[in-house]
Design an enzyme around this catalytic site. Structure first.
Site, PDB file in Angstrom:
ATOM      1  N   HIS A 105      18.774 -43.911  15.477  1.00  0.00           N
ATOM      2  CA  HIS A 105      19.730 -42.794  14.838  1.00  0.00           C
ATOM      3  C   HIS A 105      20.688 -42.622  15.936  1.00  0.00           C
ATOM      4  CE1 HIS A 105      19.839 -38.632  12.886  1.00  0.00           C
ATOM      5  NE2 HIS A 105      20.980 -39.335  12.887  1.00  0.00           N
ATOM      6  N   THR A 137      15.545 -34.990  11.736  1.00  0.00           N
ATOM      7  CA  THR A 137      15.876 -34.898  10.418  1.00  0.00           C
ATOM      8  C   THR A 137      15.104 -34.106   9.539  1.00  0.00           C
ATOM      9  OG1 THR A 137      16.906 -36.948  10.731  1.00  0.00           O
ATOM     10  CG2 THR A 137      17.158 -36.057   8.657  1.00  0.00           C
ATOM     11  N   GLU A 170      20.346 -45.536  11.388  1.00  0.00           N
ATOM     12  CA  GLU A 170      20.608 -44.161  10.836  1.00  0.00           C
ATOM     13  C   GLU A 170      21.923 -43.553  11.309  1.00  0.00           C
ATOM     14  OE1 GLU A 170      17.146 -41.924  11.621  1.00  0.00           O
ATOM     15  OE2 GLU A 170      15.631 -43.334  10.602  1.00  0.00           O
ATOM     16  N   GLU A 223      15.569 -44.248   1.136  1.00  0.00           N
ATOM     17  CA  GLU A 223      14.240 -44.055   1.815  1.00  0.00           C
ATOM     18  C   GLU A 223      13.824 -42.799   1.310  1.00  0.00           C
ATOM     19  OE1 GLU A 223      14.729 -44.576   6.086  1.00  0.00           O
ATOM     20  OE2 GLU A 223      13.220 -43.016   6.319  1.00  0.00           O
ATOM     21  N   ARG A 256      23.069 -40.021  17.061  1.00  0.00           N
ATOM     22  CA  ARG A 256      23.383 -38.622  16.557  1.00  0.00           C
ATOM     23  C   ARG A 256      24.775 -38.155  17.336  1.00  0.00           C
ATOM     24  NH1 ARG A 256      18.651 -35.630  14.458  1.00  0.00           N
ATOM     25  NH2 ARG A 256      19.892 -34.030  14.543  1.00  0.00           N
ATOM     26  N   ARG A 304      21.607 -37.254  21.631  1.00  0.00           N
ATOM     27  CA  ARG A 304      20.312 -36.779  22.398  1.00  0.00           C
ATOM     28  C   ARG A 304      19.558 -37.824  22.768  1.00  0.00           C
ATOM     29  NH1 ARG A 304      17.472 -33.226  17.671  1.00  0.00           N
ATOM     30  NH2 ARG A 304      19.677 -32.341  17.555  1.00  0.00           N
ATOM     31  N   HIS A 360       9.114 -40.768   7.804  1.00  0.00           N
ATOM     32  CA  HIS A 360       9.015 -39.461   8.357  1.00  0.00           C
ATOM     33  C   HIS A 360       7.591 -39.023   8.274  1.00  0.00           C
ATOM     34  CE1 HIS A 360      10.568 -35.995  10.095  1.00  0.00           C
ATOM     35  NE2 HIS A 360      12.006 -36.530  10.197  1.00  0.00           N
ATOM     36  N   ASN A 378      11.298 -46.929  15.033  1.00  0.00           N
ATOM     37  CA  ASN A 378      12.314 -46.028  15.454  1.00  0.00           C
ATOM     38  C   ASN A 378      12.198 -45.927  16.968  1.00  0.00           C
ATOM     39  OD1 ASN A 378      13.589 -43.774  16.244  1.00  0.00           O
ATOM     40  ND2 ASN A 378      14.042 -43.286  14.014  1.00  0.00           N
ATOM     41  N   HIS A 435      12.862 -41.852  20.574  1.00  0.00           N
ATOM     42  CA  HIS A 435      12.225 -41.393  21.431  1.00  0.00           C
ATOM     43  C   HIS A 435      11.977 -41.887  22.877  1.00  0.00           C
ATOM     44  CE1 HIS A 435      11.801 -38.064  18.860  1.00  0.00           C
ATOM     45  NE2 HIS A 435      10.435 -38.172  18.250  1.00  0.00           N
TER      46      HIS A 435
HETATM   47  N1  PXP Z   1      13.222 -42.095   8.738  1.00  0.00           N
HETATM   48  C1  PXP Z   1      14.414 -41.054   9.024  1.00  0.00           C
HETATM   49  C2  PXP Z   1      15.612 -41.168   8.140  1.00  0.00           C
HETATM   50  C3  PXP Z   1      14.396 -40.544   9.951  1.00  0.00           C
HETATM   51  O1  PXP Z   1      15.283 -39.506  10.316  1.00  0.00           O
HETATM   52  C4  PXP Z   1      13.143 -40.572  10.822  1.00  0.00           C
HETATM   53  C5  PXP Z   1      12.956 -39.547  12.328  1.00  0.00           C
HETATM   54  O2  PXP Z   1      14.057 -39.892  13.282  1.00  0.00           O
HETATM   55  C6  PXP Z   1      12.181 -41.210  10.631  1.00  0.00           C
HETATM   56  C7  PXP Z   1      12.302 -42.204   9.373  1.00  0.00           C
HETATM   57  C8  PXP Z   1      11.037 -41.437  11.312  1.00  0.00           C
HETATM   58  O3  PXP Z   1      10.338 -40.356  11.463  1.00  0.00           O
HETATM   59  P1  PXP Z   1       8.989 -40.132  12.600  1.00  0.00           P
HETATM   60  O4  PXP Z   1       9.608 -40.027  13.908  1.00  0.00           O
HETATM   61  O5  PXP Z   1       8.481 -38.764  12.085  1.00  0.00           O
HETATM   62  O6  PXP Z   1       7.885 -41.209  12.314  1.00  0.00           O
END
Ligand code: PXP
Length: 242
Positions: free
Chosen positions: A48, A105, A74, A155, A50, A54, A195, A12, A15
């Site tokens: 994602h 999330t 996402e 998921e 949003r 952001r 997550h 992901n 960030h």
């Molecule tokens: N899965 C989903 C659905 C999420 O919303 C996120 C966070 O954006 C993640 C996985 C990844 O989580 P993390 O950034 O804590 O690894």
């Protein structure tokens, strides 16, 4: 001979866009980060989009769609996002709950509370050829509801496991994840998870037999600040595959 399954890792890159947007610059670029992640062996990229934009913006999503082999988008169940996903054609669309004031999330999608609404969204995406995953808490009621919508994937939210404050709680949450994954598999669902996963806690989740793919963002982007994106991805691949 015992053959170890190969868990896929989707990175992901939200960030990276968060840092870029903090200064309104064009760098660091999530597309650049995605290229490095794939070069280091990542199996896919997750973003994602949003409602408040952001981090990831439409342009990022469009370039990543054109440059990435496995893109997981996402999105919230809003008509704006569904329309965007239909046009973007990600390889996987993961439906997530979204609240404007949350940092990330926070909980899983309450599919059991709105089976008809989620089913409609799943159909709108699947009829455009997009596979759909539902981000849910590892609970039987949510898994049964997810299966009823016709989605192909769930998921499992690993946040309660990742945030557990003691060994006993970690073990309890791991048992819940194992049971949920088995139940989802029996219900005919394919299983991803994510997550809060980091180098230190990823292995037990990666070892759950039904789990095909992990989605990891924060820990990898944070680590990349010190060691670079490629090294951060390689470390995670080593940690999850052992
Ligand atoms: N899965 C989903 C659905 C999420 O919303 C996120 C966070 O954006 C993640 C996985 C990844 O989580 P993390 O950034 O804590 O690894």
């Amino acid at each position: 001979m015992l053959v170890m399954k190969r868990v896929r890792l989707s990175i992901n890159v939200d960030h990276v866009a968060t840092v870029r947007n903090a200064r309104g610059t064009v760098y660091p670029d999530p597309v650049h980060a995605a290229v490095l992640a794939e070069k280091a062996g990542a199996d896919g990229i997750t973003i994602h989009l949003r409602e408040d934009r952001r981090h990831i913006r439409e342009r990022d999503a469009e370039i990543l769609r054109a440059t990435t082999e496995r893109l997981n988008l996402e999105l919230a169940c809003s008509s704006e996002m569904i329309e965007f996903a239909q046009q973007l054609q990600p390889d996987l669309a993961t439906l997530v709950p979204e609240r404007r004031e949350e940092l990330t999330t926070e909980g899983g999608l309450n599919v059991a509370g709105d089976v008809d609404g989620v089913t409609q969204t799943v159909q709108m995406l699947q009829e455009k050829g997009i596979a759909v995953s539902l981000f849910i808490d590892p609970e039987t009621a949510q898994i049964d509801a997810a299966a009823a919508t016709g989605a192909r994937f769930v998921e499992l939210h690993t946040g309660r496991y990742a945030d557990a404050p003691s060994e006993a709680r970690i073990e309890k949450e791991l048992v819940a994840l194992r049971k949920a994954a088995a139940h989802a598999g029996q219900a005919g669902l394919r299983v991803n998870a994510g997550h809060g996963l980091r180098l230190q806690n990823v292995r037990p989740v990666a070892s759950i037999p039904e789990i095909e793919e992990l989605s990891i963002g924060h820990a990898i982007v944070a680590r990349a600040i010190y060691v670079g994106m490629e090294a951060a991805v390689r470390e995670m691949l080593e940690a999850l595959r052992g």
